[in-house]
Design a protein around this motif. Structure first.
Motif, PDB file in Angstrom:
ATOM      1  N   ALA A 305       0.994  -1.241  -0.034  1.00  0.00           N
ATOM      2  CA  ALA A 305      -0.025   0.037   0.141  1.00  0.00           C
ATOM      3  C   ALA A 305       0.782   1.090   0.108  1.00  0.00           C
ATOM      4  O   ALA A 305       0.599   2.243  -0.752  1.00  0.00           O
ATOM      5  CB  ALA A 305      -0.852  -0.001   1.396  1.00  0.00           C
ATOM      6  N   GLN A 306       1.970   1.314   0.685  1.00  0.00           N
ATOM      7  CA  GLN A 306       2.787   2.407   0.773  1.00  0.00           C
ATOM      8  C   GLN A 306       3.451   2.826  -0.560  1.00  0.00           C
ATOM      9  O   GLN A 306       3.692   3.891  -1.067  1.00  0.00           O
ATOM     10  CB  GLN A 306       3.850   2.297   2.116  1.00  0.00           C
ATOM     11  CG  GLN A 306       4.522   3.536   2.138  1.00  0.00           C
ATOM     12  CD  GLN A 306       5.588   3.345   2.977  1.00  0.00           C
ATOM     13  OE1 GLN A 306       6.721   2.568   3.034  1.00  0.00           O
ATOM     14  NE2 GLN A 306       5.697   4.298   3.988  1.00  0.00           N
ATOM     15  N   ARG A 307       4.008   1.637  -1.107  1.00  0.00           N
ATOM     16  CA  ARG A 307       4.505   1.776  -2.471  1.00  0.00           C
ATOM     17  C   ARG A 307       3.560   2.583  -3.440  1.00  0.00           C
ATOM     18  O   ARG A 307       3.948   3.254  -4.319  1.00  0.00           O
ATOM     19  CB  ARG A 307       4.997   0.425  -3.101  1.00  0.00           C
ATOM     20  CG  ARG A 307       5.934  -0.124  -2.339  1.00  0.00           C
ATOM     21  CD  ARG A 307       6.355  -1.417  -2.890  1.00  0.00           C
ATOM     22  NE  ARG A 307       7.818  -1.565  -2.779  1.00  0.00           N
ATOM     23  CZ  ARG A 307       8.951  -1.442  -3.577  1.00  0.00           C
ATOM     24  NH1 ARG A 307       8.647  -1.622  -4.848  1.00  0.00           N
ATOM     25  NH2 ARG A 307      10.153  -1.587  -3.073  1.00  0.00           N
ATOM     26  N   ARG A 308       1.980   2.191  -3.443  1.00  0.00           N
ATOM     27  CA  ARG A 308       1.278   2.726  -4.115  1.00  0.00           C
ATOM     28  C   ARG A 308       0.946   4.310  -3.961  1.00  0.00           C
ATOM     29  O   ARG A 308       0.903   5.176  -4.562  1.00  0.00           O
ATOM     30  CB  ARG A 308      -0.274   2.111  -4.049  1.00  0.00           C
ATOM     31  CG  ARG A 308      -0.316   0.875  -4.819  1.00  0.00           C
ATOM     32  CD  ARG A 308      -1.895   0.148  -4.968  1.00  0.00           C
ATOM     33  NE  ARG A 308      -2.279   0.010  -3.552  1.00  0.00           N
ATOM     34  CZ  ARG A 308      -2.043  -1.415  -3.011  1.00  0.00           C
ATOM     35  NH1 ARG A 308      -1.327  -2.100  -3.658  1.00  0.00           N
ATOM     36  NH2 ARG A 308      -2.511  -1.378  -1.705  1.00  0.00           N
ATOM     37  N   SER A 309       1.200   4.659  -2.465  1.00  0.00           N
ATOM     38  CA  SER A 309       0.936   5.897  -1.864  1.00  0.00           C
ATOM     39  C   SER A 309       2.144   6.865  -2.446  1.00  0.00           C
ATOM     40  O   SER A 309       2.107   7.977  -2.733  1.00  0.00           O
ATOM     41  CB  SER A 309       1.392   5.726  -0.366  1.00  0.00           C
ATOM     42  OG  SER A 309      -0.086   5.320   0.318  1.00  0.00           O
ATOM     43  N   ILE A 310       3.420   6.037  -2.355  1.00  0.00           N
ATOM     44  CA  ILE A 310       4.611   6.925  -3.142  1.00  0.00           C
ATOM     45  C   ILE A 310       4.285   7.289  -4.278  1.00  0.00           C
ATOM     46  O   ILE A 310       4.591   8.492  -4.599  1.00  0.00           O
ATOM     47  CB  ILE A 310       5.720   6.133  -2.738  1.00  0.00           C
ATOM     48  CG1 ILE A 310       6.133   5.962  -1.280  1.00  0.00           C
ATOM     49  CG2 ILE A 310       7.221   7.058  -3.247  1.00  0.00           C
ATOM     50  CD1 ILE A 310       7.296   5.023  -1.099  1.00  0.00           C
ATOM     51  N   ARG A 311       4.144   6.485  -5.282  1.00  0.00           N
ATOM     52  CA  ARG A 311       3.722   6.752  -6.755  1.00  0.00           C
ATOM     53  C   ARG A 311       2.455   7.827  -6.541  1.00  0.00           C
ATOM     54  O   ARG A 311       2.695   8.624  -7.554  1.00  0.00           O
ATOM     55  CB  ARG A 311       3.025   5.592  -7.604  1.00  0.00           C
ATOM     56  CG  ARG A 311       4.217   4.449  -7.733  1.00  0.00           C
ATOM     57  CD  ARG A 311       3.917   3.598  -8.911  1.00  0.00           C
ATOM     58  NE  ARG A 311       4.724   2.739  -9.312  1.00  0.00           N
ATOM     59  CZ  ARG A 311       4.815   1.457  -8.779  1.00  0.00           C
ATOM     60  NH1 ARG A 311       3.647   1.225  -7.944  1.00  0.00           N
ATOM     61  NH2 ARG A 311       5.635   0.546  -8.895  1.00  0.00           N
ATOM     62  N   THR A 312       1.598   7.385  -5.986  1.00  0.00           N
ATOM     63  CA  THR A 312       0.508   8.711  -5.890  1.00  0.00           C
ATOM     64  C   THR A 312       1.030  10.027  -5.399  1.00  0.00           C
ATOM     65  O   THR A 312       0.666  10.852  -6.166  1.00  0.00           O
ATOM     66  CB  THR A 312      -0.451   8.453  -4.847  1.00  0.00           C
ATOM     67  OG1 THR A 312      -1.099   7.026  -5.400  1.00  0.00           O
ATOM     68  CG2 THR A 312      -1.811   9.437  -4.776  1.00  0.00           C
ATOM     69  N   ALA A 313       1.882  10.147  -4.691  1.00  0.00           N
ATOM     70  CA  ALA A 313       2.477  11.489  -4.014  1.00  0.00           C
ATOM     71  C   ALA A 313       3.460  11.961  -5.179  1.00  0.00           C
ATOM     72  O   ALA A 313       3.223  13.190  -5.381  1.00  0.00           O
ATOM     73  CB  ALA A 313       3.380  11.251  -2.762  1.00  0.00           C
ATOM     74  N   MET A 314       4.351  11.128  -5.897  1.00  0.00           N
ATOM     75  CA  MET A 314       5.022  11.464  -7.068  1.00  0.00           C
ATOM     76  C   MET A 314       4.026  12.207  -7.999  1.00  0.00           C
ATOM     77  O   MET A 314       4.393  13.404  -8.624  1.00  0.00           O
ATOM     78  CB  MET A 314       5.734  10.295  -7.486  1.00  0.00           C
ATOM     79  CG  MET A 314       6.916  10.051  -6.825  1.00  0.00           C
ATOM     80  SD  MET A 314       7.459   8.210  -7.075  1.00  0.00           S
ATOM     81  CE  MET A 314       7.589   8.383  -8.852  1.00  0.00           C
ATOM     82  N   ASP A 315       2.940  11.308  -8.361  1.00  0.00           N
ATOM     83  CA  ASP A 315       1.989  11.785  -9.502  1.00  0.00           C
ATOM     84  C   ASP A 315       1.510  13.441  -9.001  1.00  0.00           C
ATOM     85  O   ASP A 315       1.420  14.202  -9.924  1.00  0.00           O
ATOM     86  CB  ASP A 315       1.322  10.865  -9.764  1.00  0.00           C
ATOM     87  CG  ASP A 315       1.594   9.708 -10.415  1.00  0.00           C
ATOM     88  OD1 ASP A 315       2.650   9.469 -10.923  1.00  0.00           O
ATOM     89  OD2 ASP A 315       0.944   8.507 -10.366  1.00  0.00           O
ATOM     90  N   SER A 316       1.139  13.436  -7.866  1.00  0.00           N
ATOM     91  CA  SER A 316       0.567  14.727  -7.455  1.00  0.00           C
ATOM     92  C   SER A 316       1.609  15.671  -7.214  1.00  0.00           C
ATOM     93  O   SER A 316       1.296  16.908  -6.902  1.00  0.00           O
ATOM     94  CB  SER A 316      -0.183  14.440  -6.127  1.00  0.00           C
ATOM     95  OG  SER A 316      -1.104  13.598  -6.471  1.00  0.00           O
ATOM     96  N   GLY A 317       2.846  15.536  -7.288  1.00  0.00           N
ATOM     97  CA  GLY A 317       4.042  16.736  -7.217  1.00  0.00           C
ATOM     98  C   GLY A 317       4.319  16.990  -5.568  1.00  0.00           C
ATOM     99  O   GLY A 317       4.824  18.212  -5.398  1.00  0.00           O
ATOM    100  N   VAL A 318       3.779  15.994  -4.786  1.00  0.00           N
ATOM    101  CA  VAL A 318       4.187  16.324  -3.220  1.00  0.00           C
ATOM    102  C   VAL A 318       5.736  16.559  -2.934  1.00  0.00           C
ATOM    103  O   VAL A 318       6.367  15.635  -3.517  1.00  0.00           O
ATOM    104  CB  VAL A 318       3.516  15.181  -2.203  1.00  0.00           C
ATOM    105  CG1 VAL A 318       3.824  15.243  -0.884  1.00  0.00           C
ATOM    106  CG2 VAL A 318       1.976  15.310  -2.542  1.00  0.00           C
TER     107      VAL A 318
END
Ligand SMILES: [Zn+2]
Ligand SMILES: [Zn+2]
Length: 414
Positions: A305-318
């Protein structure tokens, strides 16, 4: 050429916040700061100026490890020795022994190229004392940024097996705890907003919210009123949401980061320190200890789940920063970002210029630029070619002093 204490020459330098490549560089240091950086262009340094030559090597800013509990870090490095133990075993030792662990671990961080650590809760406030010792020049270690002790609810994360955080309940107690950490010298404030992995499943769960909205709001308003930023251990979606809504500055772990939450973080300038290498190491350790059911559950619901979160954060520019937590590894952390699709240059920024931004020091440290701290890592090959080259540490400088690198030591003495 300005007056210099010494010059560094190498094959390549990674310059500025964006780590731009500069071939055949010359870097000049004076009074602990970088005063010049540019192409050597065949210039010879003034007679009498010391020169450190690193042929074939890359010069870059020293690394930042944004999430440690410094007295426990050795757990990852001493497998099979008597030092090996869980967090509780370490934290329940007398403070004097923990201080020695912290000093040894600080040196180990330095040897791995880390020039600044950010300690995210340290029993007995050991990291604050370590900070004093390093600042006074008593021991060789990275610069220390410390929250003192984190703040948790009674029986919350980091409190059920040892005193790894201060227990406080209700907005008044939480506000007082924040004020007390700042009084003791906290550089920032750390909250334990959700359960974690250490006591899973008997005593805590990563999805459990452990601080109320009013407690979070009280902590954040008191810290902000005293110019301190606030970050939170927050794993499950509900705790991440509560922290963002309360005005938090950073999220540690962020296991269940949805795209909606990531967009909120981007919009409100909330940074993210996932500690992916630390999280996966905890679960791996559970697995090798024979806790099959718990480790399988956590692998699916936390590690993946955290790996998905990191990708999501990258995509959102966090804004993402590199931290290891207790069991992780700083190079592994940066490499993981690369494996998840982050550009290699951006992955290096998580442990350099962006890490300095997260610590609100981006205007004076975290990059090779004139006027910035001379906190420097020299690697055997360019990490822009392969992030694993970060392991080839040739030398480390902090504040203009060489602290790692035998041959370099020799040339300084000559
Ligand atoms: Zn945590
Ligand atoms: Zn932690």
């Amino acid at each position: 050429m300005p007056e210099l204490d010494f010059i560094i020459e190498a094959q390549l330098a990674l310059v500025g916040a964006d780590l731009q490549e500069l071939s055949d560089p010359m870097l000049g240091v004076k009074d602990g700061r970088i005063v010049l950086i540019g192409p050597r262009d065949g210039q010879e340094p003034k007679a009498g100026v010391k020169v450190f030559r690193f042929p074939g090597c890359t010069v870059m800013p020293g690394l930042w490890n944004l999430h440690v509990h410094i007295q426990r870090r050795h757990l990852a490095r001493s497998e099979g020795t008597t030092f090996r133990g869980g967090a509780a075993e370490v934290e329940n030792q007398p403070p004097a022994l923990k201080a020695i662990y912290a000093a040894v671990n600080a040196k180990a961080e330095l040897n791995s190229g880390v020039t600044t650590i950010r300690d995210c809760s340290s029993g007995d406030h050991i990291s604050m004392h370590l900070r004093r010792a390093v600042e006074a020049g008593m021991l060789s270690g990275p610069r220390v940024i410390s929250c003192g002790m984190g703040i948790a609810s009674t029986g919350g994360h980091e409190t059920h097996m040892y005193k790894g955080a201060v227990e406080a309940d209700g907005p008044d107690e939480v506000a007082k705890a924040v004020r007390n950490e700042i009084k003791l010298g906290a550089d920032f404030i750390k909250l334990m907003a959700s359960g974690g992995l250490g006591g899973f499943p008997d005593r805590e769960s990563p999805r459990r919210v452990e601080m109320t909205d009013v407690e979070l709001a009280a902590a954040i308003s008191q810290a902000h009123a005293r110019d301190r930023s606030v970050t939170a251990h927050a794993m499950g979606e509900a705790s991440i949401r509560a922290c963002i809504n309360a005005g938090i500055d950073g999220i540690e772990h962020g296991v269940e980061l949805t795209s909606e939450l990531a967009a909120m973080m981007k919009q409100r300038n909330v940074y993210f320190v996932p500690t992916a290498s630390g999280v996966s190491a905890v679960v791996e350790r559970m697995r090798s200890a024979g806790k099959t059911q718990a480790s399988e559950y956590l692998h699916e619901h936390v590690v993946q789940a955290q790996r998905r979160s990191i990708r999501t954060a990258m995509d959102s520019g966090v804004l993402i920063g590199a931290g290891t937590d207790t069991l992780g590894d700083i190079v592994r952390e940066v490499v993981t970002f690369g494996e998840l699709g982050m550009d290699r240059r951006d992955a290096l920024k998580t442990a350099t210029s962006n890490a300095a931004l997260i610590c609100r020091r981006g205007d004076r440290t975290g990059q090779l630029s004139p006027g910035f701290d001379a906190d420097i890592l020299v690697t055997g090959n360019s990490p822009l070619e392969d992030l694993n080259h970060l392991r080839r540490v040739a030398a480390v400088f902090i504040g203009g002093h060489i602290v790692v690198g035998d041959s370099a030591w020799k040339s300084e003495r000559e």
